[in-house]
Scaffold this active site. Structure first.
Site, PDB file in Angstrom:
ATOM      1  N   PRO A 211       1.131  -1.117  -0.015  1.00 35.94           N
ATOM      2  CA  PRO A 211       0.103  -0.079  -0.077  1.00 35.94           C
ATOM      3  C   PRO A 211       0.837   1.298  -0.005  1.00 35.94           C
ATOM      4  O   PRO A 211       1.834   1.155   0.621  1.00 35.94           O
ATOM      5  CB  PRO A 211      -0.750   0.052   1.333  1.00 35.94           C
ATOM      6  N   GLU A 212       0.436   2.379  -0.790  1.00 37.65           N
ATOM      7  CA  GLU A 212       1.073   3.480  -0.893  1.00 37.65           C
ATOM      8  C   GLU A 212       0.760   4.518   0.408  1.00 37.65           C
ATOM      9  O   GLU A 212      -0.292   4.072   0.987  1.00 37.65           O
ATOM     10  CB  GLU A 212       0.876   4.273  -1.927  1.00 37.65           C
TER      11      GLU A 212
ATOM     12  N   LYS B 244       4.396   5.396   5.249  1.00 37.45           N
ATOM     13  CA  LYS B 244       3.611   4.204   5.150  1.00 37.45           C
ATOM     14  C   LYS B 244       3.668   3.402   6.621  1.00 37.45           C
ATOM     15  O   LYS B 244       3.367   2.078   6.714  1.00 37.45           O
ATOM     16  CB  LYS B 244       4.383   2.964   4.179  1.00 37.45           C
TER      17      LYS B 244
ATOM     18  N   ARG C 150      10.708  -3.267  -8.146  1.00 37.51           N
ATOM     19  CA  ARG C 150       9.470  -3.055  -8.699  1.00 37.51           C
ATOM     20  C   ARG C 150       9.477  -2.625  -9.963  1.00 37.51           C
ATOM     21  O   ARG C 150      10.507  -1.977 -10.444  1.00 37.51           O
ATOM     22  CB  ARG C 150       8.404  -2.264  -7.777  1.00 37.51           C
TER      23      ARG C 150
END
Length: 277
Positions: A2-3, A52, A265
């Protein structure tokens, strides 16, 4: 993973559900039993997030710290009646006040901290575009001295807190920045422009629960909210300029969108129009 907007949204939801209440805190899975016993029955005094990292503040200077990591979820459910719902799956932490149940599953980190320990943890993070007190110059000082690529630096939470893969790819595209350029090549004005863009875009992620990076989509959402719709009920299309559009034509110049693994990523960019430093 999650950002940052997701954690800020969770902080708001937890605050709305439990602030001023003294929920039962348990660890059905058992892996957080000692921490749950420390928090059980204490009043929730507030919540907040930095990047985060999520924090729930309990009376007696006890702070529940959560990092969701890659697979973690923290799901809140309003319950009709007073019966506690049965536990399903591996629940690390449960909050229950007779009205709302919140179940945390699969976090990367979950600990009880003191306020001083929380402060030390936050001090190691970069500036957060969702925190008005954040100073973008702290991130800039790291960027301008680094020979790592800007694509890698934007994923480093000690440089910029809360930005993940989607915001990284999209903000670099929006400002035509080549993700392979070293931090030492990035101009101060470019860094400031990307920061200000994130400051403008990420609050809409908090409000709607969806990442919005295209101006056309943002305009539609703004119009809907101005017309009286609740932000979280506005349909937001999953519509990005480069993210997950490998091989497709760039919406701006027509060149093909490329991808490469950067900082673990898949990063997406246009080789035609992303040439700026």
């Amino acid at each position: 993973m999650p950002e940052g907007h997701t954690l800020h949204r969770l902080a708001l939801d937890l605050r709305e559900a439990y602030a001023g209440a003294a929920p039962a805190v348990s660890s059905p899975q058992g892996r957080f039993a000692e921490g749950a016993a420390l928090l059980d029955g204490r009043t929730v005094e507030g919540t907040d997030a930095w990047g985060k990292l999520l924090f729930v503040h309990f009376a007696g200077e006890a702070v529940l710290y959560v990092h969701l990591g890659l697979i973690g979820t923290f799901v809140l459910q309003r319950v009709g009646g007073s019966a506690e719902p049965p536990v399903t799956g591996q629940v690390r932490v449960r909050l229950w006040d007779g009205r709302t149940v919140a179940d945390l599953r699969g976090p990367m980190a979950c600990r009880v901290l003191t306020p001083a320990e929380q402060g030390a943890l936050v001090a190691r993070q970069g500036p957060d575009p969702l925190r008005p007190e954040s100073d973008p110059d702290r991130g800039w000082e790291r960027v301008r001295r680094s020979r790592r690529s800007i694509g890698e630096l934007l994923m480093d939470q000690t440089v910029l807190a809360g930005v993940g893969n989607i915001y990284r790819s999209e903000v670099l595209f929006r400002h035509r920045v080549n993700p392979a350029f070293a931090g030492t090549r990035i101009k101060r004005t470019t860094w400031q422009a990307m920061w200000e863009d994130l400051v403008a875009l990420m609050p809409w992620g908090v409000r709607t629960g969806r990442i919005i990076t295209r101006d056309e989509v943002l305009e539609q959402v703004r119009d809907a909210v101005a017309a009286g719709e609740q932000p979280r009920r506005v349909p937001v299309p999953r519509d990005f300029a480069v993210y997950q559009r490998t091989g497709q034509p760039c919406l701006r110049c027509g060149a093909r969108v490329r991808t490469a693994v950067v900082a673990g990523r898949n990063l997406f960019w246009c080789g035609g129009c992303q040439r700026r430093t």
